[in-house]
Design a protein around this motif. Structure first.
Motif, PDB file in Angstrom:
ATOM      1  N   ASN A 186     -16.713  -3.940   6.285  1.00 27.15           N
ATOM      2  CA  ASN A 186     -15.262  -3.765   6.246  1.00 27.15           C
ATOM      3  C   ASN A 186     -14.717  -3.611   4.829  1.00 27.15           C
ATOM      4  N   MET A 187     -15.521  -3.897   3.832  1.00 25.79           N
ATOM      5  CA  MET A 187     -15.040  -3.884   2.452  1.00 25.79           C
ATOM      6  C   MET A 187     -14.485  -2.536   1.995  1.00 25.79           C
ATOM      7  N   PRO A 188     -15.148  -1.397   2.224  1.00 21.98           N
ATOM      8  CA  PRO A 188     -14.560  -0.124   1.785  1.00 21.98           C
ATOM      9  C   PRO A 188     -13.208   0.159   2.439  1.00 21.98           C
ATOM     10  N   ILE A 189     -13.086  -0.176   3.712  1.00 19.60           N
ATOM     11  CA  ILE A 189     -11.814   0.051   4.416  1.00 19.60           C
ATOM     12  C   ILE A 189     -10.734  -0.855   3.847  1.00 19.60           C
ATOM     13  N   THR A 190     -11.090  -2.095   3.530  1.00 15.16           N
ATOM     14  CA  THR A 190     -10.132  -3.029   2.936  1.00 15.16           C
ATOM     15  C   THR A 190      -9.666  -2.533   1.572  1.00 15.16           C
ATOM     16  N   ILE A 191     -10.579  -2.018   0.764  1.00 12.18           N
ATOM     17  CA  ILE A 191     -10.216  -1.516  -0.567  1.00 12.18           C
ATOM     18  C   ILE A 191      -9.304  -0.294  -0.448  1.00 12.18           C
ATOM     19  N   ILE A 192      -9.630   0.612   0.458  1.00 12.73           N
ATOM     20  CA  ILE A 192      -8.781   1.794   0.643  1.00 12.73           C
ATOM     21  C   ILE A 192      -7.404   1.387   1.130  1.00 12.73           C
ATOM     22  N   GLY A 193      -7.335   0.414   2.046  1.00  9.43           N
ATOM     23  CA  GLY A 193      -6.041  -0.093   2.507  1.00  9.43           C
ATOM     24  C   GLY A 193      -5.249  -0.745   1.383  1.00  9.43           C
ATOM     25  N   PHE A 194      -5.927  -1.486   0.513  1.00 14.13           N
ATOM     26  CA  PHE A 194      -5.278  -2.106  -0.638  1.00 14.13           C
ATOM     27  C   PHE A 194      -4.708  -1.041  -1.573  1.00 14.13           C
ATOM     28  N   CYS A 195      -5.479   0.013  -1.801  1.00 18.80           N
ATOM     29  CA  CYS A 195      -5.020   1.103  -2.678  1.00 18.80           C
ATOM     30  C   CYS A 195      -3.802   1.803  -2.076  1.00 18.80           C
ATOM     31  N   ILE A 196      -3.837   2.072  -0.789  1.00 15.35           N
ATOM     32  CA  ILE A 196      -2.713   2.750  -0.136  1.00 15.35           C
ATOM     33  C   ILE A 196      -1.465   1.883  -0.168  1.00 15.35           C
ATOM     34  N   THR A 197      -1.621   0.584   0.046  1.00 14.38           N
ATOM     35  CA  THR A 197      -0.475  -0.326  -0.035  1.00 14.38           C
ATOM     36  C   THR A 197       0.149  -0.293  -1.420  1.00 14.38           C
ATOM     37  N   ASN A 198      -0.687  -0.299  -2.456  1.00 12.98           N
ATOM     38  CA  ASN A 198      -0.167  -0.254  -3.820  1.00 12.98           C
ATOM     39  C   ASN A 198       0.480   1.087  -4.129  1.00 12.98           C
ATOM     40  N   VAL A 199      -0.032   2.172  -3.561  1.00 14.79           N
ATOM     41  CA  VAL A 199       0.596   3.483  -3.755  1.00 14.79           C
ATOM     42  C   VAL A 199       1.993   3.485  -3.147  1.00 14.79           C
ATOM     43  N   ILE A 200       2.144   2.886  -1.982  1.00 15.15           N
ATOM     44  CA  ILE A 200       3.462   2.807  -1.341  1.00 15.15           C
ATOM     45  C   ILE A 200       4.415   2.003  -2.206  1.00 15.15           C
ATOM     46  N   VAL A 201       3.950   0.895  -2.753  1.00 11.54           N
ATOM     47  CA  VAL A 201       4.796   0.080  -3.631  1.00 11.54           C
ATOM     48  C   VAL A 201       5.192   0.861  -4.882  1.00 11.54           C
ATOM     49  N   ILE A 202       4.241   1.576  -5.483  1.00 12.46           N
ATOM     50  CA  ILE A 202       4.536   2.380  -6.680  1.00 12.46           C
ATOM     51  C   ILE A 202       5.577   3.444  -6.361  1.00 12.46           C
ATOM     52  N   MET A 203       5.420   4.104  -5.225  1.00 13.87           N
ATOM     53  CA  MET A 203       6.371   5.166  -4.847  1.00 13.87           C
ATOM     54  C   MET A 203       7.768   4.586  -4.608  1.00 13.87           C
ATOM     55  N   GLN A 204       7.849   3.394  -4.013  1.00 18.63           N
ATOM     56  CA  GLN A 204       9.152   2.766  -3.802  1.00 18.63           C
ATOM     57  C   GLN A 204       9.803   2.394  -5.130  1.00 18.63           C
ATOM     58  N   PHE A 205       9.017   1.838  -6.058  1.00 15.89           N
ATOM     59  CA  PHE A 205       9.573   1.501  -7.367  1.00 15.89           C
ATOM     60  C   PHE A 205      10.059   2.750  -8.101  1.00 15.89           C
ATOM     61  N   LEU A 206       9.271   3.821  -8.049  1.00 18.40           N
ATOM     62  CA  LEU A 206       9.669   5.058  -8.702  1.00 18.40           C
ATOM     63  C   LEU A 206      10.908   5.655  -8.046  1.00 18.40           C
ATOM     64  N   HIS A 207      11.017   5.540  -6.735  1.00 21.88           N
ATOM     65  CA  HIS A 207      12.195   6.060  -6.038  1.00 21.88           C
ATOM     66  C   HIS A 207      13.447   5.283  -6.460  1.00 21.88           C
ATOM     67  N   PHE A 208      13.355   3.963  -6.553  1.00 22.32           N
ATOM     68  CA  PHE A 208      14.516   3.166  -6.924  1.00 22.32           C
ATOM     69  C   PHE A 208      14.842   3.272  -8.405  1.00 22.32           C
ATOM     70  N   SER A 209      13.850   3.595  -9.232  1.00 23.38           N
ATOM     71  CA  SER A 209      14.149   3.741 -10.653  1.00 23.38           C
ATOM     72  C   SER A 209      14.844   5.083 -10.943  1.00 23.38           C
ATOM     73  N   ASN A 210      14.704   6.062 -10.028  1.00 21.13           N
ATOM     74  CA  ASN A 210      15.365   7.366 -10.192  1.00 21.13           C
ATOM     75  C   ASN A 210      16.800   7.344  -9.724  1.00 21.13           C
ATOM     76  N   LEU A 211      17.202   6.333  -9.010  1.00 22.39           N
ATOM     77  CA  LEU A 211      18.581   6.284  -8.496  1.00 22.39           C
ATOM     78  C   LEU A 211      19.580   5.944  -9.529  1.00 22.39           C
TER      79      LEU A 211
END
Length: 148
Positions: A123-148
């Motif tokens: 399960n480790m590779p799937i967990t790492i990919i899920g962790f990366c995707i979660t962080n990408v979503i957080v980064i995109m949200q921060f970037l979206h709110f910083s552009n407002l």
């Protein structure tokens, strides 16, 4: 085999921990680049190619998980064989030895854990990919709110 594994275990833990800690930020940024390219009108094919490379990179870094899972499956097969032989055995001394072997495997199960915290399993590779995707979503949200 288990004694030989214990000798290699510490070196393998250090290698995996360093590989995961140094590559995770790179994977997060690469997955962010995949999303960013994918959202462009003409970047879908390039994004798919980059995503395949990222997933392959994660799988290569976590390849010991496959070996660990194969060893666990082999130990399960050995347990099944010991139980079958124990049921069929009529010799008391052989039966006692089979019970000792089965008890030893039960007491000392095969577990490969990084720093006694992160289990190394399939399960480790799937967990790492899920962790990366979660962080990408957080980064995109921060970037979206910083552009407002």
């Amino acid at each position: 085999m288990i004694d030989a594994w214990n000798i290699v275990d510490n070196d393998m833990q250090i290698m995996l921990a360093v590989a995961l800690l140094t590559n995770t930020p790179i994977w997060i940024l690469n997955f962010y680049a995949v999303v960013k390219i994918f959202l462009q009108p003409t970047g879908q094919q390039e994004a798919v190619t980059l995503a395949q490379g990222n997933i392959l990179s994660v799988l290569m870094a976590t390849s010991p998980t496959i070996v660990s899972e194969l060893i666990s499956n082999e130990i399960d097969a050995i347990k099944a064989t010991l139980v079958t032989q124990l049921v069929r055995c009529s010799d008391p001394s052989l039966s006692s030895e089979l019970e000792v072997a089965l008890h030893y495997i039960h007491i000392w199960p095969f577990k490969f854990v990084i720093c006694r915290a992160v289990p190394v399993n399939i399960n480790m590779p799937i967990t790492i990919i899920g962790f990366c995707i979660t962080n990408v979503i957080v980064i995109m949200q921060f970037l979206h709110f910083s552009n407002l």
